[in-house]
Write a protein that holds these residues in place. Structure first.
Motif, PDB file in Angstrom:
ATOM      1  N   ALA A  58       0.842  -1.202   0.000  1.00 21.30           N
ATOM      2  CA  ALA A  58       0.000   0.000   0.000  1.00 21.30           C
ATOM      3  C   ALA A  58       0.874   1.248   0.000  1.00 21.30           C
ATOM      4  O   ALA A  58       0.614   2.205  -0.737  1.00 21.30           O
ATOM      5  N   SER A  59       1.926   1.236   0.801  1.00 23.88           N
ATOM      6  CA  SER A  59       2.847   2.368   0.857  1.00 23.88           C
ATOM      7  C   SER A  59       3.509   2.581  -0.504  1.00 23.88           C
ATOM      8  O   SER A  59       3.589   3.709  -1.002  1.00 23.88           O
ATOM      9  N   VAL A  72     -11.653  -3.007  -1.587  1.00 25.25           N
ATOM     10  CA  VAL A  72     -12.119  -4.389  -1.638  1.00 25.25           C
ATOM     11  C   VAL A  72     -13.473  -4.487  -0.928  1.00 25.25           C
ATOM     12  O   VAL A  72     -13.966  -5.570  -0.672  1.00 25.25           O
ATOM     13  N   GLU A  73     -14.049  -3.335  -0.647  1.00 27.27           N
ATOM     14  CA  GLU A  73     -15.349  -3.288   0.018  1.00 27.27           C
ATOM     15  C   GLU A  73     -16.415  -3.840  -0.917  1.00 27.27           C
ATOM     16  O   GLU A  73     -16.456  -3.511  -2.098  1.00 27.27           O
ATOM     17  N   LYS A 114      -6.263 -10.095   2.061  1.00 26.68           N
ATOM     18  CA  LYS A 114      -5.575 -10.896   1.038  1.00 26.68           C
ATOM     19  C   LYS A 114      -5.946 -10.413  -0.361  1.00 26.68           C
ATOM     20  O   LYS A 114      -5.082 -10.353  -1.244  1.00 26.68           O
ATOM     21  N   GLU A 115      -7.212 -10.075  -0.566  1.00 29.48           N
ATOM     22  CA  GLU A 115      -7.638  -9.558  -1.873  1.00 29.48           C
ATOM     23  C   GLU A 115      -6.912  -8.249  -2.189  1.00 29.48           C
ATOM     24  O   GLU A 115      -6.488  -8.030  -3.330  1.00 29.48           O
ATOM     25  N   MET A 116      -6.781  -7.388  -1.192  1.00 29.97           N
ATOM     26  CA  MET A 116      -6.083  -6.122  -1.394  1.00 29.97           C
ATOM     27  C   MET A 116      -4.611  -6.386  -1.714  1.00 29.97           C
ATOM     28  O   MET A 116      -4.043  -5.767  -2.612  1.00 29.97           O
ATOM     29  N   ARG A 117      -4.000  -7.314  -0.997  1.00 33.52           N
ATOM     30  CA  ARG A 117      -2.601  -7.664  -1.262  1.00 33.52           C
ATOM     31  C   ARG A 117      -2.437  -8.125  -2.709  1.00 33.52           C
ATOM     32  O   ARG A 117      -1.529  -7.690  -3.415  1.00 33.52           O
ATOM     33  N   THR A 118      -3.334  -8.983  -3.174  1.00 36.13           N
ATOM     34  CA  THR A 118      -3.274  -9.498  -4.544  1.00 36.13           C
ATOM     35  C   THR A 118      -3.422  -8.364  -5.557  1.00 36.13           C
ATOM     36  O   THR A 118      -2.651  -8.274  -6.522  1.00 36.13           O
ATOM     37  N   PHE A 119      -4.385  -7.483  -5.327  1.00 36.51           N
ATOM     38  CA  PHE A 119      -4.588  -6.350  -6.232  1.00 36.51           C
ATOM     39  C   PHE A 119      -3.336  -5.500  -6.303  1.00 36.51           C
ATOM     40  O   PHE A 119      -2.871  -5.139  -7.385  1.00 36.51           O
ATOM     41  N   LEU A 120      -2.787  -5.137  -5.148  1.00 39.18           N
ATOM     42  CA  LEU A 120      -1.612  -4.267  -5.111  1.00 39.18           C
ATOM     43  C   LEU A 120      -0.414  -4.912  -5.789  1.00 39.18           C
ATOM     44  O   LEU A 120       0.318  -4.253  -6.522  1.00 39.18           O
ATOM     45  N   LYS A 121      -0.219  -6.220  -5.558  1.00 42.36           N
ATOM     46  CA  LYS A 121       0.895  -6.928  -6.218  1.00 42.36           C
ATOM     47  C   LYS A 121       0.745  -6.882  -7.729  1.00 42.36           C
ATOM     48  O   LYS A 121       1.712  -6.634  -8.448  1.00 42.36           O
TER      49      LYS A 121
END
Length: 125
Positions: A58-59, A72-73, A114-121
């Protein structure tokens, strides 16, 4: 060990609350990015690799894009199907993630993290 975990959680949650308060005043990409990296240190102390990773990503995303334009809401339609809601402002999107992180022990919150992590990656790499 449980007391140490609770103290680490309290310290991390206080920092999350500080980020949320900062977001209420506006989205300052540089300041927010630094705050997220500070929070990441708490996740590392807490030995939670998922939180450490999502905070770092995120950073990085904020640093590279000067925004946080994803959420991811989800909402549910009449048939019970879930769908992502349209992203709000950068501050709203990041505030939502902070609320997930604040209660990261909840299994549903962890799934969204986890969904946010996947999106950011995907966006960064």
């Amino acid at each position: 060990m449980k007391i140490l975990y609770l103290m680490l959680r309290e310290e991390a949650n206080a920092k999350i609350d500080k980020v949320i308060k900062s977001l209420e005043k506006g989205f300052d990409a540089e300041k927010i990015s630094k705050s997220l990296m500070d929070l990441r240190e708490e996740a590392l102390k807490d030995e939670d690799p998922l939180l450490a990773k999502v905070l770092r990503l995120a950073s990085e995303y904020i640093t590279e894009n000067d925004c946080f334009d994803h959420t991811v809401e989800k909402e549910e339609d009449d048939e019970g199907e879930e769908f992502l809601i349209e992203p709000g402002t950068d501050a709203e999107n990041l505030t939502y993630l902070m609320h997930l992180l604040r209660k990261s022990e909840n299994k549903f919150n962890r799934e969204e993290i986890k969904e946010m992590r996947t999106f950011l990656k995907l966006k960064l790499y």
